[in-house]
Design a protein around this motif. Sequence first.
Motif, PDB file in Angstrom:
ATOM      1  N   TYR A   1      59.051 -40.126   8.702  1.00  0.00           N
ATOM      2  CA  TYR A   1      60.345 -39.437   8.751  1.00  0.00           C
ATOM      3  C   TYR A   1      61.140 -39.905   9.965  1.00  0.00           C
ATOM      4  O   TYR A   1      62.329 -40.218   9.882  1.00  0.00           O
ATOM      5  CB  TYR A   1      60.163 -37.915   8.862  1.00  0.00           C
ATOM      6  N   SER A   2      60.425 -39.941  11.078  1.00  0.00           N
ATOM      7  CA  SER A   2      61.133 -40.294  12.308  1.00  0.00           C
ATOM      8  C   SER A   2      61.650 -41.724  12.254  1.00  0.00           C
ATOM      9  O   SER A   2      62.739 -42.027  12.727  1.00  0.00           O
ATOM     10  CB  SER A   2      60.208 -40.100  13.515  1.00  0.00           C
TER      11      SER A   2
ATOM     12  N   ASP B   1      52.041 -36.102  15.719  1.00  0.00           N
ATOM     13  CA  ASP B   1      52.346 -35.473  14.436  1.00  0.00           C
ATOM     14  C   ASP B   1      52.176 -33.971  14.573  1.00  0.00           C
ATOM     15  O   ASP B   1      51.060 -33.466  14.777  1.00  0.00           O
ATOM     16  CB  ASP B   1      51.418 -36.015  13.350  1.00  0.00           C
TER      17      ASP B   1
ATOM     18  N   TYR C   1      58.823 -32.095  10.916  1.00  0.00           N
ATOM     19  CA  TYR C   1      59.764 -32.982  11.599  1.00  0.00           C
ATOM     20  C   TYR C   1      61.154 -32.420  11.464  1.00  0.00           C
ATOM     21  O   TYR C   1      61.632 -32.143  10.371  1.00  0.00           O
ATOM     22  CB  TYR C   1      59.703 -34.396  11.019  1.00  0.00           C
ATOM     23  N   GLN C   2      61.771 -32.226  12.658  1.00  0.00           N
ATOM     24  CA  GLN C   2      63.133 -31.719  12.696  1.00  0.00           C
ATOM     25  C   GLN C   2      64.047 -32.902  12.964  1.00  0.00           C
ATOM     26  O   GLN C   2      63.799 -33.686  13.881  1.00  0.00           O
ATOM     27  CB  GLN C   2      63.255 -30.715  13.854  1.00  0.00           C
TER      28      GLN C   2
ATOM     29  N   TRP D   1      52.366 -41.578  17.968  1.00  0.00           N
ATOM     30  CA  TRP D   1      53.342 -40.570  17.531  1.00  0.00           C
ATOM     31  C   TRP D   1      52.608 -39.245  17.400  1.00  0.00           C
ATOM     32  O   TRP D   1      51.514 -39.173  16.854  1.00  0.00           O
ATOM     33  CB  TRP D   1      53.940 -40.988  16.184  1.00  0.00           C
TER      34      TRP D   1
ATOM     35  N   GLN E   1      58.438 -31.639   6.461  1.00  0.00           N
ATOM     36  CA  GLN E   1      57.079 -31.364   6.920  1.00  0.00           C
ATOM     37  C   GLN E   1      56.038 -32.100   6.113  1.00  0.00           C
ATOM     38  O   GLN E   1      56.294 -32.611   5.026  1.00  0.00           O
ATOM     39  CB  GLN E   1      56.802 -29.862   6.870  1.00  0.00           C
TER      40      GLN E   1
ATOM     41  N   THR F   1      55.401 -37.320   9.014  1.00  0.00           N
ATOM     42  CA  THR F   1      56.384 -37.198  10.106  1.00  0.00           C
ATOM     43  C   THR F   1      56.569 -38.533  10.828  1.00  0.00           C
ATOM     44  O   THR F   1      57.657 -38.860  11.296  1.00  0.00           O
ATOM     45  CB  THR F   1      55.972 -36.115  11.110  1.00  0.00           C
ATOM     46  N   TYR F   2      55.472 -39.329  10.920  1.00  0.00           N
ATOM     47  CA  TYR F   2      55.541 -40.656  11.519  1.00  0.00           C
ATOM     48  C   TYR F   2      56.657 -41.466  10.842  1.00  0.00           C
ATOM     49  O   TYR F   2      57.438 -42.140  11.495  1.00  0.00           O
ATOM     50  CB  TYR F   2      54.182 -41.348  11.327  1.00  0.00           C
TER      51      TYR F   2
ATOM     52  N   ARG G   1      69.298 -31.208  15.287  1.00  0.00           N
ATOM     53  CA  ARG G   1      68.379 -30.325  15.995  1.00  0.00           C
ATOM     54  C   ARG G   1      69.140 -29.142  16.594  1.00  0.00           C
ATOM     55  O   ARG G   1      68.602 -28.060  16.731  1.00  0.00           O
ATOM     56  CB  ARG G   1      67.650 -31.101  17.090  1.00  0.00           C
TER      57      ARG G   1
ATOM     58  N   ARG H   1      64.648 -29.745   8.329  1.00  0.00           N
ATOM     59  CA  ARG H   1      63.203 -29.730   8.533  1.00  0.00           C
ATOM     60  C   ARG H   1      62.490 -30.524   7.443  1.00  0.00           C
ATOM     61  O   ARG H   1      62.755 -30.354   6.266  1.00  0.00           O
ATOM     62  CB  ARG H   1      62.685 -28.296   8.497  1.00  0.00           C
TER      63      ARG H   1
END
Lengths: 677, 384
Positions: free
Chosen positions: A430-431, A385, A389-390, A383, A405, A427-428, A395, A403
């Motif tokens: 979050y996604s 990073d 992270y949006q 991933w 972060q 972010t890893y 988007r 957002r």
Amino acid sequence: MNETNRFEHVSGGRFAVLAFLAIAIFAGLGARLWFLQVMSPVDFVEVVEEQRTREIITEAPRGRILDVNGRVLADTRESLVVTLDAVQLAEVAAGSDAETRLAAREVIYAEVATILAAEGVKAKVEDLERTYQRAATQSLKPVVVAEDVTIDTWIEVEERALAGFGVERRWVRDYPYGEIAAHIIGHVGEVRSSGEAAELTARAPGRRYQAGDAVGIRGIEATFESRLRGQPEIRVIELDAFAQVVGTREVTQEAVPGEDVVLTIDIDVQYAVEQVLLDELEQARLRPACSDACLPHRGQAGSIVALDVTTGAVAAMASAPSYDPNEWVFGIPSDQLDYLRTSLDSPFLNRAVSGLYPAGSTFKPVTAYAAVTTGARSPGAVWEDEGVYQLESCREEGGPGCRFQNAGAAVLGPVDLITSLSRSSDTYYYSLGETFWVERDTYGETVIQDTAELFGFGQPSGVQLPADSAGRLPDLEWLQATYGEDQGWFTGDNVNLSIGQGELLVTPIQLANAYATIASGGERYEPSVVAEVRTADGAEVQEFAPRLAAEQSLDPTAIGSIRQGLEWAVQTEQGTAWNAFVGFPMNEVPIAGKTGTAQVTRRADYSLFAAYAPALRPRYAVAAVLEESGFGGDAAAPAVRRVIEHLFEIEGVPMAPIRSDSGDAPADPALLFGATP
Amino acid sequence: MTALVNRPRPFGRNEGGRTPRPSLLAVDWSLVLAVAALVAISGIAVYSATRGPLDDRSFVLKQALFAAIGGTGGAVIAWIDFSKMRDWFRPGLIATLLALVLVLTPLGKEINGTRAWFSIGGFTVQPAEFTKLALIVGLALIFSGRRTETLGRRLGEAFALFGVFSALVFLEGETGSLLVYGAILLGVFLLAGVPVRLLVLLIVSGVGMVSLLLSTGALEGYREERLLSFLNPDADPQSAGYQVRQSLNAIGSGGIDGQGLFEGPVTQLRFLPEQQTDFIFAVIAEELGFLGAATVLALQAFVLLRIFRIAQLARNSFGSLLCGGVFAMFAYQVAQNAGMNMSLGPVTGIPLPFVSYGGSSLITSLLAIGIVQSVSIHRYRVGG
């Protein structure tokens, strides 16, 4: 017969009237006697029996609480105590107005205070009056106002014959270690009213309570009340009309001393762990906050829990601030006790089991496990990073609510599962959080929550302590039950949950147990703080075997990667806990762990660290939460390091100075809580 | 015995040889036996009520002494022709009045709010008890013989005598005795043939007086409380009603055959106040049960029956009225005392004749029996 000579003789008629009256009298008396003695519906024998006898309940010596090595943590000893008898005091100057009676009592109080002053007991007149008022309204048996008095005081009190005050032998509870392990041991207080006594008795028939008896209020004293109390002696005594004891009719229940409770903790280790917690909290207070914008480190409270991974036994359990349970032993209200009760830092709260904290990044292994086991992302998948992270789902329109972060918007570059843990990429996760929610038709709506339950979150730990909290594992159902039916679970909620923020709350013992579960590869025990309970004479011993909460085998691939990530977090230079463990003999005791930094509104960050050691054949799992103390790597990780040093008896190694810009700071708090920066 | 019978008449004037000598055969022996039985029961009950954990025998020994004094005195009186009372009445009356007045002075002793006692060598003497005898003799004198006397004059004298005694006793605080005087008055009036309407008027005004006393609060608090407590014994468990409740407990738990002598818990643990005096009946009822208590009542009834019979057989109205007064006194005291023990009436300090502990009371009762025996023994004498 004329008027005068009728006094010569008594007429037969008059005799008849007299006879009739007498017969009526005796008929009436005889009938009444027959009615009372032979026909009465009232069982007078029972009435007499009731008024001539009284049950005297004498508490048996309360069982002791011992540490695993047999050191006494809570003791019962016989003490010569000065008591205040509200019933007798109420009789002082009886018949006069309230003011005169109070004045008369105060004369007695002043004398008592003088006598007690010689013992070094400060008993103020107002305090004694307060005690009297309380005892009088709650019909207590004589209340202890001073303990461990000398024979001289005994003689003096007896000689002066102070109404309402006496000296007797009582069992008193003693906590030789004071504040140490106070939250585990708990303390006793008195049964405050006869109503409360009746309630307690109803719960444990045969262990009759009376107002003024000792009853466990917190900790083991409370949860093991029925074993510790033993059976009081119940003696039926015969009283005469002046309430003087004539003799003992019978003993309807023999006293059985309370049982001893042996804990799993070693008081030396416990002491060391508590010191570590206090030291690290102090260090956190001295450490400057990140910048002017950050809130000051108050470092006022925290908790550390150490569990034996192989049995679930509690090795140590610290909660700060603590209190001295001996404060509760006296019947006199003390200033110190008032302070403890009103302190905003809740010294009585056992934060280890009742403290509710956001898990922060220490929760990431749960999301990681969900990702691997659902196939959402394989351990090796890389991933990118980008620090920010949006949300995919918004988007298009952009905007601040979309957002998320990393802490300080740090860009970590390509990370896989292992490095996402060791370097704590947000972010890893979050996604993953977004993916799970957006594709909930595939994964189910509560895949993260369900996974968290495998690790023991969202349920009471099962440890034998009161107020063992379930924490909070939020989902749509909970959201609607709490905030209203119109609430919805959105992508953002899942994103926050994925890194242990949002509405999620865990207790330190849950956190430690979750890491113990990771360490054992699936077997999850209910933590136990009690090793055994044994009768006072030691004849019968009940051992407390490990209790499996869930015998489950976790996915070895997922667990393997997670464990590797936790090892790297501590053992690699890029790991978020590297600094805290510099110089630690990892070749002897390799450690795996995860830092966490949790946001709480309008407070400095809470510092968390959860770990187990040794990494390959885990023995202990340790979790630390330090409130308002900054980054996980700064305060909690060094604390856990020092705890592990104590557990494995590693000589203290000087630690490298803490870098305050260490990783694992989560996203901007404002964003996490949904506000516009 | 023959020696006694053949003795020259030691007592009394010779009134022309028409009179047979006093004869032991004329003694009412069944009355003597019944009284002796009651006194014996008294001894046992008083002992049980007072022995305490230390086996205190002082009460029962004193009671025995009182019985001996009273018995001797009674025997002496019995042997003397009752018509001699006419001569003794005046000095007796003066002595009685003197005692009643002196007891109000600092010579008297106050016990439980009642200034009704003389203290003499460790014993206490209660003049109000002996006054009963003076009242009986006085009233009997007033309503017998003196053919020419009008009813009005007799009533006037009777009320004067009763009034003086009552007033003095009331000042002492002895309301209980006052009621006994009233009963004696009514008893003598009844047998003396006082018109029925007057008797009714007397009873009505008596009841009115008592209610007036209660409503004006002329009685000291505790006395009023005692009088009223029988209406509701549970109103105050610690004071007046307490006594009645404990008395009921004692009697009720006695059952048919009792808890056993010395084994009644209410008695032995002293739950019953004044148990050797006012509440001796409850002691007997608790420990000896219905059988014991009914025996006491039966003996009392038998005593009254004999007195009644002697009154009927008396040789003149003076004798009849003496017996009538004694009858009324005992009947009222039994009714009042046993009644309050069983919560049928108010609590007053009236003893159960022959049974309650107390020297003045026991001696007075035995002297009264002596008077009755005198009437019996001398019933054949036609003169005087």
